[in-house]
Scaffold this motif. Structure first.
Motif, PDB file in Angstrom:
ATOM      1  N   GLU A 127      26.406  28.150 -31.243  1.00  0.00           N
ATOM      2  CA  GLU A 127      26.026  28.106 -30.491  1.00  0.00           C
ATOM      3  C   GLU A 127      26.947  27.402 -29.600  1.00  0.00           C
ATOM      4  O   GLU A 127      27.504  26.076 -29.979  1.00  0.00           O
ATOM      5  N   ARG A 128      27.176  27.906 -28.326  1.00  0.00           N
ATOM      6  CA  ARG A 128      28.571  26.727 -27.495  1.00  0.00           C
ATOM      7  C   ARG A 128      27.942  25.430 -27.165  1.00  0.00           C
ATOM      8  O   ARG A 128      29.325  25.202 -26.982  1.00  0.00           O
ATOM      9  N   ASN A 129      26.512  24.781 -26.296  1.00  0.00           N
ATOM     10  CA  ASN A 129      26.644  23.748 -27.090  1.00  0.00           C
ATOM     11  C   ASN A 129      27.009  22.599 -28.406  1.00  0.00           C
ATOM     12  O   ASN A 129      27.395  21.493 -28.311  1.00  0.00           O
ATOM     13  N   ILE A 130      26.593  22.930 -28.807  1.00  0.00           N
ATOM     14  CA  ILE A 130      25.993  22.484 -30.748  1.00  0.00           C
ATOM     15  C   ILE A 130      28.367  22.484 -30.719  1.00  0.00           C
ATOM     16  O   ILE A 130      28.601  21.057 -31.381  1.00  0.00           O
ATOM     17  N   SER A 131      28.533  23.571 -29.708  1.00  0.00           N
ATOM     18  CA  SER A 131      30.348  23.212 -29.860  1.00  0.00           C
ATOM     19  C   SER A 131      31.260  21.936 -29.801  1.00  0.00           C
ATOM     20  O   SER A 131      31.581  21.429 -30.244  1.00  0.00           O
ATOM     21  N   ILE A 132      30.648  22.333 -28.235  1.00  0.00           N
ATOM     22  CA  ILE A 132      31.202  20.474 -27.270  1.00  0.00           C
ATOM     23  C   ILE A 132      30.707  19.928 -27.731  1.00  0.00           C
ATOM     24  O   ILE A 132      31.219  18.976 -28.336  1.00  0.00           O
ATOM     25  N   PHE A 133      29.072  19.743 -28.378  1.00  0.00           N
ATOM     26  CA  PHE A 133      28.853  18.420 -29.045  1.00  0.00           C
ATOM     27  C   PHE A 133      29.598  18.095 -30.188  1.00  0.00           C
ATOM     28  O   PHE A 133      30.258  16.429 -30.323  1.00  0.00           O
ATOM     29  N   GLY A 134      30.258  19.090 -31.057  1.00  0.00           N
ATOM     30  CA  GLY A 134      31.137  19.091 -32.570  1.00  0.00           C
ATOM     31  C   GLY A 134      32.550  18.220 -31.474  1.00  0.00           C
ATOM     32  O   GLY A 134      32.619  17.222 -32.372  1.00  0.00           O
ATOM     33  N   LEU A 135      33.053  18.808 -30.256  1.00  0.00           N
ATOM     34  CA  LEU A 135      34.243  17.550 -30.084  1.00  0.00           C
ATOM     35  C   LEU A 135      34.074  16.646 -29.326  1.00  0.00           C
ATOM     36  O   LEU A 135      34.483  15.756 -29.869  1.00  0.00           O
ATOM     37  N   ILE A 136      32.514  16.360 -28.523  1.00  0.00           N
ATOM     38  CA  ILE A 136      32.466  14.948 -28.895  1.00  0.00           C
ATOM     39  C   ILE A 136      32.167  14.434 -29.826  1.00  0.00           C
ATOM     40  O   ILE A 136      33.199  12.849 -29.664  1.00  0.00           O
ATOM     41  N   GLN A 137      31.661  14.566 -31.064  1.00  0.00           N
ATOM     42  CA  GLN A 137      31.683  13.970 -31.638  1.00  0.00           C
ATOM     43  C   GLN A 137      32.798  13.415 -32.451  1.00  0.00           C
ATOM     44  O   GLN A 137      32.728  12.580 -32.941  1.00  0.00           O
ATOM     45  N   GLN A 138      34.227  14.367 -32.271  1.00  0.00           N
ATOM     46  CA  GLN A 138      35.438  14.026 -32.660  1.00  0.00           C
ATOM     47  C   GLN A 138      36.285  13.357 -31.966  1.00  0.00           C
ATOM     48  O   GLN A 138      37.520  13.305 -31.818  1.00  0.00           O
ATOM     49  N   GLY A 139      35.449  12.649 -30.618  1.00  0.00           N
ATOM     50  CA  GLY A 139      36.230  11.653 -29.697  1.00  0.00           C
ATOM     51  C   GLY A 139      36.275  12.263 -28.477  1.00  0.00           C
ATOM     52  O   GLY A 139      36.727  11.283 -27.673  1.00  0.00           O
ATOM     53  N   SER A 140      36.066  13.498 -27.790  1.00  0.00           N
ATOM     54  CA  SER A 140      36.085  14.194 -26.840  1.00  0.00           C
ATOM     55  C   SER A 140      35.145  13.565 -25.776  1.00  0.00           C
ATOM     56  O   SER A 140      34.302  13.032 -25.864  1.00  0.00           O
ATOM     57  N   PHE A 141      35.568  13.181 -24.502  1.00  0.00           N
ATOM     58  CA  PHE A 141      34.632  13.173 -23.755  1.00  0.00           C
ATOM     59  C   PHE A 141      34.517  13.847 -22.137  1.00  0.00           C
ATOM     60  O   PHE A 141      35.941  14.755 -22.012  1.00  0.00           O
TER      61      PHE A 141
END
Length: 157
Positions: A127-141
């Motif tokens: 799901e889109r938001n899960i994918s974006i959340f994964g990037l945030i957990q990897q250090g993206s902002f």
């Protein structure tokens, strides 16, 4: 829980919203204090539900993300069904994009052999938001996308 519980600092910042959230469930301050003492597991559930609601709202509005490391910059634009990326890699080992000097060096060397640039596009696996959340957990902002737009417009002109 779909995402992650907000931090104490985030809860403090969102205190008015949390009060409104509890009010929608007819829970006032006295009732909340009682729940925390007598039914801590229910209080934990409420914190998790509120956290997911906040994350869902933030992620649904997310359009651009950035992630900086010593030798790489990852820039993302998030669409409904896919994500586009621009990855910049310094070919000079002692570059540090985490410093002001490193970013100035990037500006001076952007379209030289010192910078490797890769552009990509990928359909979301989850799901889109899960994918974006994964990037945030990897250090993206979250960002305003200014750097992505600048580079993208130069590359596509």
């Amino acid at each position: 829980m779909k995402y992650a519980r907000l931090t104490k600092e985030q809860f403090d910042e969102l205190h008015p919203e949390f009060v409104n959230f509890l009010a929608t469930q007819t829970i006032d301050k006295a009732e909340w204090d009682k729940i925390k003492v007598e039914k801590p597991e229910v209080a934990e559930q409420e914190l998790d539900i509120f956290s997911d609601l906040i994350w869902e709202g933030v992620l649904s509005r997310a359009e651009y993300l950035e992630n900086f490391s010593k030798n790489h910059i990852f820039l993302f634009q998030c669409f409904e069904k896919h994500i586009e990326s621009i990855v910049l890699k310094s070919m000079v080992a002692d570059t540090n994009f985490l410093t002001k000097e490193g970013l100035q060096w990037l500006s001076d060397n952007m379209f030289t052999e010192n910078i490797e640039m890769k552009i990509g596009k990928k359909e979301y696996v989850e799901e889109r938001n899960i994918s974006i959340f994964g990037l945030i957990q990897q250090g993206s902002f979250l960002s305003d996308g200014q750097l992505f737009k600048q580079i993208n417009s130069i590359v596509n002109s």
